[in-house]
Design an enzyme around this catalytic site. Structure first.
Site, PDB file in Angstrom:
ATOM      1  N   LYS A  75       0.829  -1.217   0.000  1.00  0.00           N
ATOM      2  CA  LYS A  75       0.000   0.000   0.000  1.00  0.00           C
ATOM      3  C   LYS A  75       0.857   1.258   0.000  1.00  0.00           C
ATOM      4  O   LYS A  75       0.651   2.160  -0.816  1.00  0.00           O
ATOM      5  CB  LYS A  75      -0.923   0.011   1.227  1.00  0.00           C
ATOM      6  CG  LYS A  75      -1.947  -1.086   1.257  1.00  0.00           C
ATOM      7  CD  LYS A  75      -2.879  -0.940   2.442  1.00  0.00           C
ATOM      8  CE  LYS A  75      -2.156  -0.956   3.776  1.00  0.00           C
ATOM      9  NZ  LYS A  75      -1.426  -2.219   4.024  1.00  0.00           N
TER      10      LYS A  75
ATOM     11  N   GLU B  39       1.643   6.373  11.290  1.00  0.00           N
ATOM     12  CA  GLU B  39       2.612   5.609  10.508  1.00  0.00           C
ATOM     13  C   GLU B  39       4.007   5.752  11.096  1.00  0.00           C
ATOM     14  O   GLU B  39       4.255   6.549  11.994  1.00  0.00           O
ATOM     15  CB  GLU B  39       2.582   6.074   9.048  1.00  0.00           C
ATOM     16  CG  GLU B  39       1.312   5.662   8.321  1.00  0.00           C
ATOM     17  CD  GLU B  39       1.093   4.158   8.296  1.00  0.00           C
ATOM     18  OE1 GLU B  39       1.935   3.428   7.741  1.00  0.00           O
ATOM     19  OE2 GLU B  39       0.080   3.690   8.841  1.00  0.00           O
ATOM     20  N   ARG B  40       4.948   5.000  10.550  1.00  0.00           N
ATOM     21  CA  ARG B  40       6.316   4.982  11.073  1.00  0.00           C
ATOM     22  C   ARG B  40       7.031   6.293  10.766  1.00  0.00           C
ATOM     23  O   ARG B  40       6.921   6.816   9.660  1.00  0.00           O
ATOM     24  CB  ARG B  40       7.085   3.818  10.466  1.00  0.00           C
ATOM     25  CG  ARG B  40       6.433   2.465  10.689  1.00  0.00           C
ATOM     26  CD  ARG B  40       7.062   1.409   9.806  1.00  0.00           C
ATOM     27  NE  ARG B  40       6.349   0.141   9.898  1.00  0.00           N
ATOM     28  CZ  ARG B  40       5.262  -0.165   9.169  1.00  0.00           C
ATOM     29  NH1 ARG B  40       4.780   0.724   8.305  1.00  0.00           N
ATOM     30  NH2 ARG B  40       4.674  -1.330   9.296  1.00  0.00           N
TER      31      ARG B  40
END
Length: 474
Positions: free
Chosen positions: A159, A185-186
């Site tokens: 994704k 998210e990271r």
């Protein structure tokens, strides 16, 4: 408890990110920010009024050090986001503070992150295709200008890679502003994306907003609203088109579920918050095309355990004009991007919008791939040679279509050693049409794998085997 001055209150209790506060006068309204003067400030958003004197809120940053009896300031305003031309090329957190080590902000306005969606009278009604340069998407699930497109898939199916590739292909030729919103998210991915956009020379027309996965749920729950506020400024005030990229909308729903649990609400189906649809709608309905500009949104949607009946995936589907489903099976076969051509779709894929030629080629491509899918069980048991001549031709055609719809990406070139390709819709249609007409029946399947336009396929040598082995990967 000591008496509190008007506009000031006291902490009653702290349970993780949830803070209860007492105000003798001037009870704060919903969405108001409260501030505790500790370690640079602890910000709390009011989400419930418990009685005449007490409110309950969720902290937007860590609450370490906050204790019962600490003073709280009622700011009288909601969470604000900066807007203006000077926010371009910058990276922000949920509070609108730069996190890119750049110069302090100047010449900006501050606007509340909570806003109503544009009224129906202002919304544009014409449907237009937004080209991405990715063959499988432009052919089978065209993106709508001013619409919402979802990239659905479980963990590890690509994704974020696909979203990053769409940024690379679209931002350079997009005559507007791009806003990337990272929800839960990271931090590594945000830092890599920032450097990639700077290296590509498109950062000057881009804004990045991040609520990292290590931040409290209140921060992750509001970072999407902050990014939308910036997008609405460019659409409504600057009359520009905006490309809004969200990674990952499931983390927004997940943060809302955490906040709901912290607030003591009874969970709904599969543990999600009972207000999930309302909260998602408040975010999604602000993404729209109006008479002054359009916000086109591309959103990654994590699907828990690859279960598309999960309530988060089901509710996200209902807001989208195009759905791009990523398949773990296709990823395991090396067919990248791992887009499932039968599960993906778009409401734009009608003859009146995309044109007769595109519609008929897309329909014939999907029909051929669907017939191949039905024949796979027979092939596995008896072999391809036991099929009728017509079915064998369909199988060979479908396998060549599958490989032609693969594509090398710019963003993975450093790992694959292949330079990326961005393919126009006309070249994609031309390639699929020629495969459907059996012009490439003498070509090995491998010749069509990981190329751009169909003319890049190397011509077959006299010894090339034009008949693929059943079930073999080329």
């Amino acid at each position: 408890m000591p008496s509190a001055a008007p506009g000031k209150g006291r902490v009653v209790s702290v349970r993780g990110s949830v803070v209860d506060a007492h105000f003798d006068a001037g009870l704060p309204s919903l969405h108001t920010l409260l501030k505790a003067e500790r370690d640079g400030g602890i910000w709390i958003e009011v989400l419930a009024q418990l009685d005449r004197y007490r409110v309950r809120g969720v902290a937007l940053n860590p609450t370490e050090g906050l204790a019962k009896g600490d003073a709280l300031l009622n700011t009288g305003r909601p969470l604000m986001a900066p807007v203006g031309r000077s926010i371009l090329s910058r990276m922000f957190d949920v509070f609108g503070q730069p996190i890119d080590r750049g110069a302090p902000l100047s010449d900006v306005q501050w606007r509340p992150v909570h806003a109503a969606p544009p009224p129906l009278a202002r919304r544009a009604t014409r449907s237009e295709v937004f080209a991405t340069g990715i063959k499988a998407i432009d052919l089978l699930a065209p993106v709508e200008r001013g619409g919402k497109t979802g990239l659905f898939g479980g963990a590890g199916v690509g994704k974020t890679v696909l979203l990053t590739e769409m940024i690379h292909n679209v931002v350079g030729g997009h005559h507007g502003v791009s806003i990337f919103c990272g929800i839960g998210e990271r931090s590594r991915e945000g830092e890599e994306l920032y450097r990639e956009m700077a290296r590509s020379g498109v950062l000057d027309q881009m804004v990045m907003v991040f609520g990292q996965m290590n931040e409290p749920p209140g921060s992750r729950f509001r970072v999407g609203h902050a990014a939308l506020t910036m997008a609405e400024y460019f659409r409504d005030d600057q009359h520009q088109d905006v490309l809004l990229l969200i990674d990952n909308i499931f983390r927004f729903i997940q943060a809302g579920s955490e906040v709901s649990g912290l607030m003591g609400q009874m969970p709904s189906r599969m543990g999600y918050q009972p207000t999930m649809e309302t909260e998602l709608s408040e975010l999604e309905e602000r993404i729209a095309s109006t008479d002054t500009g359009a916000i086109t949104s591309i959103q990654a949607v994590y699907v828990p355990a690859d279960d598309f009946t999960d309530p988060a995936a089901v509710h996200a589907f209902s807001h989208l004009s195009a759905s791009i489903v990523l398949s773990r099976k296709r990823a395991s076969e090396g067919l990248f991007p791992a887009i499932d051509p039968l599960a993906s779709g778009s409401k734009l894929l009608t003859a009146s919008v995309v044109g007769e030629r595109h519609y008929h080629i897309a329909r014939e491509t999907r029909r051929t791939l669907a017939q191949y899918e039905e024949l796979k069980d027979i092939i596995a048991m008896l072999g391809v040679q036991q099929l009728s001549a017509g079915d064998r031709a369909t199988v060979y055609r479908a396998r060549r279509l599958e490989r032609f719809l693969t594509q090398p990406f710019y963003t993975t070139g450093q790992f694959t050693g292949q330079s990326g390709r961005s393919v126009t819709l006309e070249l994609t249609l031309d390639g699929c049409e020629r495969i459907l007409n059996d012009e490439f029946a003498d070509y090995p399947e491998s010749a069509l794998y990981m190329i751009g336009a169909i003319d890049e396929a190397p011509a077959p040598t006299p010894k090339a085997d034009s008949v693929p082995v059943a079930g073999a990967r080329s």
